[in-house]
Scaffold this motif. Structure first.
Motif, short mmCIF file in Angstrom:
data_model
loop_
_atom_site.label_atom_id
_atom_site.label_comp_id
_atom_site.label_asym_id
_atom_site.label_seq_id
_atom_site.Cartn_x
_atom_site.Cartn_y
_atom_site.Cartn_z
N TRP A 120 64.46 27.96 -35.44
CA TRP A 120 64.49 28.34 -34.08
C TRP A 120 63.46 29.19 -33.73
N ASN A 121 63.25 30.06 -34.63
CA ASN A 121 61.94 31.05 -34.37
C ASN A 121 60.67 30.49 -34.64
N SER B 119 72.84 28.94 -42.19
CA SER B 119 72.42 29.84 -40.97
C SER B 119 71.10 30.27 -41.04
N GLU B 120 70.60 30.78 -42.09
CA GLU B 120 69.18 31.08 -42.31
C GLU B 120 67.96 30.17 -41.99
N LEU C 128 67.97 35.79 -30.48
CA LEU C 128 67.06 35.69 -31.89
C LEU C 128 65.61 35.71 -31.67
N ILE D 53 74.50 29.47 -33.55
CA ILE D 53 74.46 29.18 -34.60
C ILE D 53 75.74 28.34 -35.30
N ILE E 168 67.79 29.54 -38.35
CA ILE E 168 67.29 30.68 -37.54
C ILE E 168 65.54 30.64 -37.85
N THR F 38 74.92 34.54 -30.05
CA THR F 38 74.19 34.17 -31.17
C THR F 38 74.96 33.54 -32.22
#
Length: 203
Positions: A75-76, A68-69, A110, A56, A72, A52
């Protein structure tokens, strides 16, 4: 005679917004189409061949305007809800049938972390299966033939006795070539809870 049921996860049990996720990614990455390099990295991540942290780092190094936040979250983005009636269907299937139940999902750390945090029924869902294969844990990925051969070998089952259910046509094609019975479920107008009605010719 069907003795084994192999299910995908996304868009079979967990609702996904694939188109929305793609459009959102293009917007935040500030690109018009997904480069091959990005697709390759995503594939490596789904197979658990990069961590992961490495995943990232690739994005933050190549799309320096993103944190990074934000990566993520994007990605989600595709992950939505898990209708309770699908879990009830699965629990009832486990209680009332002698089918071997197998999950076979392309996923990643993730996504599973998000599911564990936001989908309260995940543990109950997982407990319904005899075997539970996540691509990043077994280092194999659909639609490659080796993942379908792995399932047959590991469970000591035959393709001709096995029904594979997935929303992705490429995955379905590979399984069919190997002799699996298949259901290419269309999540816009079909639901896993109608399995025995929709595919009644197999049972």
């Amino acid at each position: 005679m069907i003795k084994n049921l192999v299910f995908d996860f996304g868009n079979i049990f967990l609702n996904l917004d694939l188109e929305g996720a793609l459009n959102n990614s293009l917007k935040i990455l500030k690109i018009k189409k997904i480069p091959e390099e990005v697709t390759a990295v995503n594939s490596l991540y789904e197979q658990g061949l990069i961590s992961t942290e490495e995943f990232i780092a690739f994005y933050t190094e190549n799309f320096t305007h993103l944190s990074s936040e934000q990566i993520i979250e994007a990605w989600n983005f595709m992950l939505k809800d898990f209708p309770l009636d699908r879990l009830e269907f699965l629990i009832n299937l486990k209680k009332t049938s002698n089918y071997k139940l197998i999950l076979l999902s392309n996923t990643n750390e993730l996504h599973i972390d998000w599911v564990k945090k936001h989908i309260s029924i995940y543990d109950s869902f997982k407990d319904c299966f005899d075997t539970f294969y996540l691509s990043h844990e077994i280092n194999l990925r659909k639609p490659n033939a080796d993942i379908f051969e792995f399932v047959l070998k590991e469970n000591k089952i035959k393709a001709e006795n096995t029904l594979f259910i997935d929303d992705n046509a490429d995955n379905i094609k590979t399984a069919a070539k190997l002799g699996y019975h298949v259901w290419n479920l269309n999540p816009t107008n079909e639901d896993i809870t109608t399995l025995f009605k929709t595919k009644k010719e197999l049972f």
